[in-house]
Every structure is written in structure tokens, then in C-alpha cells.
Write a protein that holds these residues in place. Structure first.
Motif, short mmCIF file in Angstrom:
data_model
loop_
_atom_site.label_atom_id
_atom_site.label_comp_id
_atom_site.label_asym_id
_atom_site.label_seq_id
_atom_site.Cartn_x
_atom_site.Cartn_y
_atom_site.Cartn_z
N GLY A 167 0.83 -1.22 0.00
CA GLY A 167 0.08 0.09 -0.02
C GLY A 167 0.89 1.20 0.13
N HIS A 168 2.05 1.28 -0.59
CA HIS A 168 2.78 2.44 -0.65
C HIS A 168 2.23 3.19 -1.57
CE1 HIS A 168 6.56 0.16 1.02
NE2 HIS A 168 6.04 0.82 1.76
N GLY A 169 2.22 4.72 -1.43
CA GLY A 169 1.77 5.62 -2.34
C GLY A 169 2.91 5.93 -3.75
N ASP A 170 3.93 5.53 -3.54
CA ASP A 170 5.15 5.67 -4.65
C ASP A 170 5.94 4.36 -4.62
OD1 ASP A 170 7.49 6.80 -3.10
OD2 ASP A 170 5.71 8.28 -2.73
N LEU A 171 6.69 4.33 -5.55
CA LEU A 171 7.61 3.15 -5.79
C LEU A 171 8.89 3.61 -5.05
CD1 LEU A 171 7.86 0.50 -7.20
CD2 LEU A 171 8.95 1.60 -9.18
N ASP A 172 9.13 4.83 -4.76
CA ASP A 172 10.40 5.18 -4.13
C ASP A 172 10.53 4.64 -2.55
OD1 ASP A 172 11.16 6.56 -6.07
OD2 ASP A 172 10.55 8.76 -5.33
N SER A 173 9.31 4.54 -2.02
CA SER A 173 9.00 3.88 -0.60
C SER A 173 9.48 2.56 -0.42
CB SER A 173 7.77 4.21 -0.10
OG SER A 173 7.19 5.33 -0.07
N THR A 174 9.09 1.84 -1.80
CA THR A 174 9.33 0.29 -1.95
C THR A 174 10.93 0.28 -2.25
OG1 THR A 174 7.12 0.27 -2.89
CG2 THR A 174 8.39 -1.67 -2.73
N GLN A 175 11.79 1.07 -2.99
CA GLN A 175 13.14 0.87 -3.25
C GLN A 175 13.85 0.52 -2.06
OE1 GLN A 175 14.18 0.79 -6.39
NE2 GLN A 175 12.85 1.73 -7.76
N ILE A 176 13.42 0.99 -0.95
CA ILE A 176 14.51 0.45 0.17
C ILE A 176 14.87 -0.86 0.10
CG2 ILE A 176 12.61 0.32 1.77
CD1 ILE A 176 16.03 1.88 2.42
N TYR A 177 13.96 -1.64 -0.33
CA TYR A 177 14.10 -3.14 -0.04
C TYR A 177 15.30 -3.54 -0.90
CZ TYR A 177 10.17 -2.43 2.86
OH TYR A 177 9.26 -1.92 3.66
N THR A 178 15.51 -3.00 -2.10
CA THR A 178 16.47 -3.27 -2.76
C THR A 178 17.72 -3.09 -2.25
OG1 THR A 178 16.33 -1.12 -3.96
CG2 THR A 178 15.00 -3.00 -4.91
N HIS A 179 17.77 -1.91 -1.41
CA HIS A 179 19.26 -1.56 -0.70
C HIS A 179 19.33 -2.48 0.30
CE1 HIS A 179 18.99 1.92 -3.25
NE2 HIS A 179 17.96 2.40 -2.61
N LEU A 180 18.12 -2.93 1.06
CA LEU A 180 18.41 -4.04 2.11
C LEU A 180 18.98 -5.15 1.56
CD1 LEU A 180 15.11 -3.68 4.20
CD2 LEU A 180 17.47 -2.63 4.70
N LEU A 181 18.67 -5.64 0.34
CA LEU A 181 19.22 -6.93 -0.15
C LEU A 181 20.74 -6.67 -0.52
CD1 LEU A 181 16.05 -8.42 -2.26
CD2 LEU A 181 17.08 -9.28 0.01
N ASN A 182 20.88 -5.66 -1.13
CA ASN A 182 22.28 -5.34 -1.56
C ASN A 182 23.39 -5.35 -0.36
OD1 ASN A 182 21.51 -4.98 -4.25
ND2 ASN A 182 21.32 -2.92 -4.11
N ASP A 183 22.65 -4.74 0.66
CA ASP A 183 23.45 -4.74 1.94
C ASP A 183 23.93 -6.27 2.54
OD1 ASP A 183 23.91 -2.08 1.69
OD2 ASP A 183 22.23 -1.50 3.20
N ALA A 184 22.67 -6.93 2.25
CA ALA A 184 22.76 -8.36 3.12
C ALA A 184 23.79 -9.40 2.31
CB ALA A 184 21.35 -8.92 3.09
N THR A 185 24.02 -9.02 0.94
CA THR A 185 24.64 -9.96 0.29
C THR A 185 26.32 -9.68 0.12
OG1 THR A 185 24.41 -8.53 -1.68
CG2 THR A 185 22.83 -10.31 -1.38
#
Length: 301
Positions: free
Chosen positions: A283-301
């Protein structure tokens, strides 16, 4: 914020402030947000009065920018430190809404163009699938344990926000389509959230067996029921219950209901789901709010 004892002098501004507040109410803005925006606008109108501009006709676009700039030079009364960007952004948001209000209601054609300040962000905490399983493993084989599993199904399995889960009612559970109807999402946006089979089974078990026993003599359509009084569970109680499960599971991370939301989003991304679908799911209003999860994954790898 301003000292509430200081009143506006301009009768026009007083009416303008009242009209703005009522406009926000008509647009279904949160009862918690409306006083914040109204107080911020009052501060701006007082600033205008201090600069000998007690009428909307004397409003010019640069006035808003000048007001924000002087806020950036101020220090907090309690902290003695400069006002945070997050704090100033509340003023910016209020003025942008005010700009929309005066144009929509024909009070002025002036548009206030302001850019939000960049805020310091902390990366959200999320749990691994192993840690999530530990939460399920420590739920007891009791009435409250069944409710705990339903909570995990709602906050992890469906990724609901704390308030969204607290506001769930019986009619929001569509057993035929296996979806949750989130009626009171952020910004009063509605959405339908699909429920995976395992999570739906946990919800159904709670509805059929645990909830009726928790209800006692109370009549309510609320989904989550308090164990002591048979009344709707409050947000704080739901939050605390999740933290208790995390402590029982010996998870060292700082865990709350939003941690579960971050976790399911991260796991969905790991499984290959597209960001656009995760955006709809959360239910995010824009895609920018969802983009944070790509950064989380990048940090975890």
C-alpha cells in the motif's frame, strides 16, 4: 511549534486557518496530522503578520521560502540544536497543502513552490526466514497462541501496518477470495491484500476457535480481541505482544510489527516478486518507498 498562547491578529487569517482545518477534515486527513498542519500554518501566518502582511492579498510565493529559511536558522527551545529536517518538512508539507487549499477555494492563485529537505534515514530492521520461523515456533498451543499465529499472519504474512491490523474487522476478511480488505490504510487509502494458504488457515483457526472464547460477553466486530476484557485490542497491546514473542524467541534485533512488514517485503523481493507488485501489496503511495528493500538486499549480500 509556536507558542499556542499567541493568537493571530488578522481576522482574515483566523478565518483562513479555520477554513484550512475544516478542508483537511473534509479530505479525511488523520486527526493526528490535522493539528500539526494547522499549527504550522498558524506559525506561517504569524510570520506574515510580523512582516506587515496581514492579508492573503499580500501573499507572494517567495514568502514561504523565506519562512522556511528562517526556520533553518532557528534552534529548538528544549534541545538548543537546529531544527531537524524532519521537523521543518512538516512545515513544508503544511504550506504545500495550504497552497492547494487557497487555489482550490479561489482565495488566491498564488502557488507556493517548496522542496522537501533531505532527511537522515535509518535502514529498517528485517528478520531472516529462520528468525520468522522462530517466532512461529514459540507460539503456544493455547487460545492466546492461536491469536499470536493470527497476528503473525496479519503483520508478517500480509504485511499490514500496526494501525491497519488494529482496525481490522470481521467483515474485512473475505473467506471466499482469501483477501483482507484494508479500509483504513495510510492516507485513508483502501486496498485488498491476498492471504497465502498457510496464513489464511491461521486466521480461520483464530476466528473459529480462539476469538469466540476471548469475546466473553462483549459484542464487537473487531478482529483482534483482548484476553482480559474481551474487547478490541489496542495498537499498543498488539505491538507489545509481538515484542514479547521476539524476546521469547531470543531474537536480538529490535522487533516490532513494522519489522514484520519490512521482513515480508524483503522476502518477497528475494523470491523474485516485482517491486510494483510489492508496492501494491504494502500500500505504498509511490515506488520510491518500496525501493528501500532493494538496498536492504544489496547490504545483505
Amino acid at each position: 511549534m509556536s507558542n499556542k498562547s499567541i493568537a493571530l491578529q488578522s481576522a482574515e487569517y483566523k478565518l483562513l486557518l479555520t477554513g484550512f482545518t475544516e478542508w483537511l477534515q473534509l479530505l479525511n486527513y488523520s486527526p493526528l496530522s490535522i493539528p500539526v498542519y494547522a499549527t504550522a500554518l498558524k506559525d506561517f501566518l504569524q510570520y506574515q503578520e510580523q512582516n506587515n502582511k496581514p492579508s492573503i492579498e499580500q501573499l507572494h510565493a517567495p514568502d514561504a521560502q523565506a519562512f522556511i529559511l528562517q526556520l533553518q536558522d532557528k534552534t529548538g527551545q528544549r534541545t538548543g540544536r537546529p531544527l531537524s529536517h524532519k521537523h521543518i518538512n512538516k512545515y513544508i508539507q503544511a504550506l504545500l497543502l495550504f497552497s492547494k487549499y487557497i487555489r482550490q477555494t479561489g482565495r488566491s492563485v498564488i502557488g507556493l513552490s517548496l522542496q522537501r529537505l533531505e532527511e537522515a534515514t535509518t535502514k529498517p530492521v528485517w528478520l531472516t526466514t529462520t528468525e520468522i520461523q522462530k517466532l512461529y515456533d514459540v507460539t503456544a498451543q493455547t487460545i492466546l497462541g492461536i491469536r499470536d499465529k493470527a497476528m503473525l499472519a496479519v503483520y508478517y504474512g500480509c504485511g499490514l501496518r500496526l494501525n491497519e491490523g488494529a482496525c481490522l474487522e470481521l467483515q474485512d476478511i473475505d473467506s471466499t477470495k482469501k483477501v483482507l480488505h484494508v479500509r483504513k490504510g495510510k492516507g485513508y487509502k483502501e486496498r485488498f491484500v491476498p492471504v497465502a494458504e498457510k496464513n489464511f488457515e491461521a486466521i480461520k483457526l483464530y476466528l473459529d476457535h480462539a476469538r469466540p472464547q476471548l469475546l466473553q460477553q462483549v459484542r464487537t466486530t473487531a478482529f483482534f480481541i483482548d484476553a482480559n476484557r474481551g474487547r478490541p485490542m489496542q495498537k499498543q497491546s498488539l505491538y507489545v505482544r509481538v515484542k514479547q514473542l521476539a524476546k521469547k524467541a531470543k531474537i536480538k534485533k529490535k522487533v516490532g510489527t513494522h519489522t514484520l512488514r519490512h521482513s515480508i517485503a524483503t522476502h518477497l523481493l528475494q523470491s523474485g516478486m516485482k517491486l510494483e507488485r510489492i508496492q501494491q501489496f504494502l500500500g505504498h503511495g509511490d515506488l520510491d518507498s518500496t525501493q528501500i528493500y532493494t538496498h536492504l538486499l544489496n547490504d545483505a549480500t
